[in-house]
Structures are given as C-alpha cells and as structure tokens.
Scaffold this motif. Structure first.
Motif, short mmCIF file in Angstrom:
data_model
loop_
_atom_site.label_atom_id
_atom_site.label_comp_id
_atom_site.label_asym_id
_atom_site.label_seq_id
_atom_site.Cartn_x
_atom_site.Cartn_y
_atom_site.Cartn_z
N LYS A 275 0.63 -1.04 -0.72
CA LYS A 275 -0.24 0.04 0.07
C LYS A 275 0.79 1.11 0.17
CE LYS A 275 -4.36 1.81 1.79
NZ LYS A 275 -5.50 1.09 3.47
N ILE A 276 0.79 1.90 -1.03
CA ILE A 276 1.72 3.29 -1.14
C ILE A 276 0.79 4.52 -1.69
CG2 ILE A 276 3.81 4.32 -2.70
CD1 ILE A 276 4.57 1.45 -3.16
N ASP A 277 1.00 5.15 -1.00
CA ASP A 277 -0.17 7.00 -0.88
C ASP A 277 -1.88 6.80 -0.73
OD1 ASP A 277 2.00 8.09 -0.98
OD2 ASP A 277 2.33 7.82 -3.01
N GLY A 278 -1.61 5.79 -0.59
CA GLY A 278 -3.24 5.20 -0.04
C GLY A 278 -3.44 3.46 -0.79
N GLU A 279 -2.89 3.78 -2.17
CA GLU A 279 -3.28 2.80 -3.21
C GLU A 279 -2.31 1.53 -2.85
OE1 GLU A 279 -5.78 2.97 -5.35
OE2 GLU A 279 -6.59 5.06 -4.83
N TYR A 280 -2.78 0.05 -3.29
CA TYR A 280 -2.23 -0.76 -3.58
C TYR A 280 -1.86 -0.81 -4.85
CZ TYR A 280 -4.26 -2.44 0.81
OH TYR A 280 -4.80 -2.14 1.97
N GLN A 281 -0.12 -1.35 -4.68
CA GLN A 281 0.54 -1.84 -5.99
C GLN A 281 1.29 -2.73 -5.87
OE1 GLN A 281 0.91 0.78 -8.05
NE2 GLN A 281 -0.45 2.83 -6.68
#
Length: 472
Positions: A275-281
């Motif tokens: 989870k990076i900056d609120g988004e799953y990558q």
C-alpha cells in the motif's frame, strides 16, 4: 453420376500451435521451482544461453518495459545471427555480454549456508550414544531407533526384533523401556494408548483412573461421550471432563516436531502487493524468474562462422531459441503482474479489512477485465504466490465461489468460513451452536445459506459438530 477430378481453391481458417507457442504456454503455467528446472535443462541443451549475473536492480523497471513482447510478433521473429553480427548491436541490457571477475575482497558469511535440520532419528541416536546401553543391547537399541517412524511410533514388534538378534523378548522389552524414556516424551510407543500413558508417566500424572480411561474409553473421549464414561465408572461428569482435557493436552504424534529428513520447500512470491500513498501497488519479484542472456562466446564464434553455412544454421537455431525463451519468461512475468493487478482491484476490501471481506471472484471476471482467455488466467495463477500486507497467499485463494449477500454482492466461501469460525469461537462451550443455529446467525448477517453447506464449511475448518464440542 459424374466421376472425375476437380481442382478447387478453398479458403480456411485454423489455429496452428507452433513449438514456440506451446513452449510459451508451458512457461506461463510453470511455478517458480518448475521454471527453474526447465531453465536448467535449456541451459544444458542450448550453449547460447547463460545466466545474467550482472542484473542491476536500478534497471529492473526499464528492462521489464523494454522486453514486453507480443506473442504473435515473436512467432515471426526469427533472426539471422549473421545480420546481428554485422550490425554489432548488442546493447540491450537483457542480452549484454558478461565476463566473470572475482572480487578479491569477496566474503562468505554463515548466512549463505543452510544447516542440516535435525531429524527424529538423529536425536534418538544421539541420546542412545549417551545411554547406559552397551554391547549387544546397544545394537538392539539402534535397530529399534531405526524402526521408529517420523511420528515417533515403533513399526516392528519386539518378537520380530528378538528373532533377528536371537535373544529373549524380555531383553528387547528392557531395551525398549530405556528408549521410551528418551525425548520427545512418548517416542517408541507401539500405539496411541501406550504413547499417551508414557507421556503421563513422564509428567508424574499417571493415575489408575486415568490409565483405565485411556485403555478402555479412549474412543468414547474422542466422540465426546463423557456421560457414557462417567456412568460406566461412577464418576462425576466434571472429573471425566478434567481427565479428557488432560489427555487432549498430550501429543499424539511426538515425532512431528522434528524434520522429516526431506528437503524443506520454500515459497518464493512471484509478486508483492504494497500500500503506497493509500493505493495498493503490485511489485514484481524480479528474482522469482531466472535472468538469462546470450553468451558472448557464441556471439564471437558467429563472427568467425559467417562462411560456414552449417555452423551458422546451428547458431541461428540456438540463438532464436534463446531469444524466444528470454522473451517468454518476460511475457510470463507481465501476464502474472496483470492478473494480480486485476485481482487486487476486486479484493481491495480483503486487503483493507481481512478474510471476512473476501468477495467471490471467477476466472471469467478477470479474463474479461484483461481481454484474455480464461485458460490464460488459470495458467497464470497455477502455483503462483503473492505477498500482501496480510501475509503470503496462493493467488488461487482469491478465486472462490460463494453466495450472494443481502446487498447483492457475492460473499466468498472463505469469508463465510471465517464467520463460522468467529461464531464458534464466541459460543458458550456448555451450549454450543448447532449447524442450524449458525444458519440463523448467518441469515441475520444477510447471508442465506443451507444447513448442509454450513456443515461442509465447518468440516473444512476441521471443527467438530456441536455434540462433540460440548463441555460439561
């Protein structure tokens, strides 16, 4: 009726599976270990291939983008090595030349080596060495130790051992008594009842009543028929419950805490979800697939073989096979990335909140999202793993059937199992929920499910029925 020969032209359409396309499909289906084995075989057969030992982490993303391949284009991508030699363009990082040079300051640490795991037999033989057994007794002891299975049980009778060594059975029994004092407690038993009695004796908790219950009512305890045992022995039900709890605290397979002696299997996740900056990558694990390149030695050989047609033909075949393999591995990596990226978009609630929020997901849904065939999705998830903030999961875990909730969205069978486990964990042990009770509780949560399905899910969790879970 007219008989004769006619010459006609027909236009037909068919799909031909070339050997290269078949290989690409196989590579996609391989898990990490199978792919490594396949590549090892190819390295043995194709002298043009080598491991790329100069792969730089800083260039990973750039490499992945530069080596993305269209399967149809690769079917027509036969390359004449003579043209490549003339152009002398080997700047692509995937096929760059490499020459080994050992660093003089290269260190070796203990972390680079894996120690041998101790097996049950190793432990018992070591204890046997320091025991009081000598001479023939020691030989009998070694024979008995080697006849103990991975669970810790003796697989031969004392009579059979006595015949082998031509001694009295009592002598073998004496040696066995000593082995049964070894750790782990309970080892060397001939059946479950003897194993439990040995453990209780070692703890100093073996009483006549407990031993009698083990010898004559162990099956009743397994069925939780405590009333039957209490009535047969004239004991309070509470006392029988205490004996039952004591027996269940023992280890029925004392040897399973040791290594089996077989190779340990490790899971290498193909992708990592963060989870990076609120988004799953999705991040591809570059080391889950071998990095290959074209050997510079054979590139140089091709330069000197420009006039040798036979040698040039051989090198062309091996070169094109190497290029296809390298690109097929890159295509496999990209396909897995795309599939996992589609999966996490469907299962975002699971990543945020846990198993109870796992949704139903089918191969067709992901295939439609990506514009590929279901069989491609199936091959891409076969034996592949992904590391998430909630642990490492096989990608197949996220594809499951289920039921439709009250909000119209699908609820995964794994999610329902999690709910059933939570219900049972919070029940009154003296009045456990029946399967029908759980049907009603799940219905209150908006999940309509049959009693038979609840029973199937409960059994899948290795949870006993309410009658066997009841405590007194």
């Amino acid at each position: 009726m007219k008989l004769g020969y006619d010459l006609t032209i027909e236009q037909t359409q068919k799909l031909t599976m070339t050997p290269e396309l078949i290989q690409a499909i196989q590579i996609l289906q391989f898990n990490t270990q199978e792919l490594d084995e396949f590549v090892q075989d190819e390295l043995m057969q194709n002298p043009v291939l080598e491991f790329d030992k100069t792969f730089d982490e800083k260039n990973r993303d750039e490499v992945s983008k530069s080596e993305e391949m269209d399967v149809k284009a690769c079917e027509q991508a036969d390359i004449d090595l003579r043209e490549k030699v003339k152009e002398a363009e080997y700047d692509d990082i995937s096929y760059k030349q490499w020459e080994y040079s050992r660093d003089k300051d290269e260190d070796y640490s203990f972390e680079q080596f894996v120690s041998k795991e101790e097996t049950l037999e190793d432990s018992l033989l070591l204890q046997l060495t320091f025991s009081s057994l000598k001479g023939e007794d020691l030989k009998i002891g070694r024979f008995l130790v080697e006849a103990i299975d991975d669970n810790g049980y003796l697989t031969v009778t004392t009579e059979e051992v006595a015949k082998v060594f031509q001694v009295e059975v009592e002598k073998v029994e004496e040696v066995l008594d000593i082995i049964q004092t070894f750790e782990p407690s309970g080892v060397g038993a001939r059946d479950l009842k003897e194993c439990l009695i040995i453990q209780l004796a070692a703890r100093g908790l073996l009483e006549d009543t407990v031993e009698y219950i083990i010898l004559h009512h162990l099956e009743d305890l397994g069925e939780n028929k405590l009333n039957k045992v209490a009535k047969a022995l004239g004991l309070p039900i509470g006392q029988v419950q205490m004996v039952c709890d004591l027996i269940r605290s023992l280890e029925p397979k004392p040897g399973r805490s040791f290594a089996s002696g077989s190779n340990v299997k490790y899971i290498t996740p193909d992708v990592t979800v963060e989870k990076i900056d609120g988004e799953y990558q999705v991040i591809t694990n570059e080391y889950s697939a071998p990095r290959l390149m074209v050997s510079p030695y054979y590139t140089n050989l091709a330069r000197s073989a420009l006039d040798d047609m036979e040698l040039n033909k051989y090198l062309n075949e091996k070169y094109n096979a190497a290029i296809w393999l390298i690109k097929s591995i890159e295509q496999r990596k990209q396909t897995i990335f795309n599939v996992v990226d589609a999966v996490i978009k469907h299962q975002k609630d699971f990543l945020d909140h846990g198993t109870k929020y796992l949704k139903t997901l089918t191969l067709k849904q992901v295939a439609d999202d990506l514009g590929i065939h279901e069989s491609t999705v199936s091959r891409a998830i076969n034996g592949k793993y992904m590391q998430t903030p909630r642990g490492v999961f096989e990608i197949k875990y996220f594809f499951s059937s289920g039921v439709t909730g009250s909000d119209g969205e699908g609820v995964s069978s794994n999610s329902i199992k999690s709910m059933i486990k939570d219900i049972i964990d919070g029940e009154d042990p003296k009045n456990p929920y029946s399967d029908q009770d759980m049907v009603k509780l799940l219905s209150d949560r908006g999940i309509e499910i049959s009693r038979r399905t609840v029973a199937k899910y409960r059994e899948g969790l290795n949870i006993l029925s309410s009658s066997k879970r009841r405590r007194y």
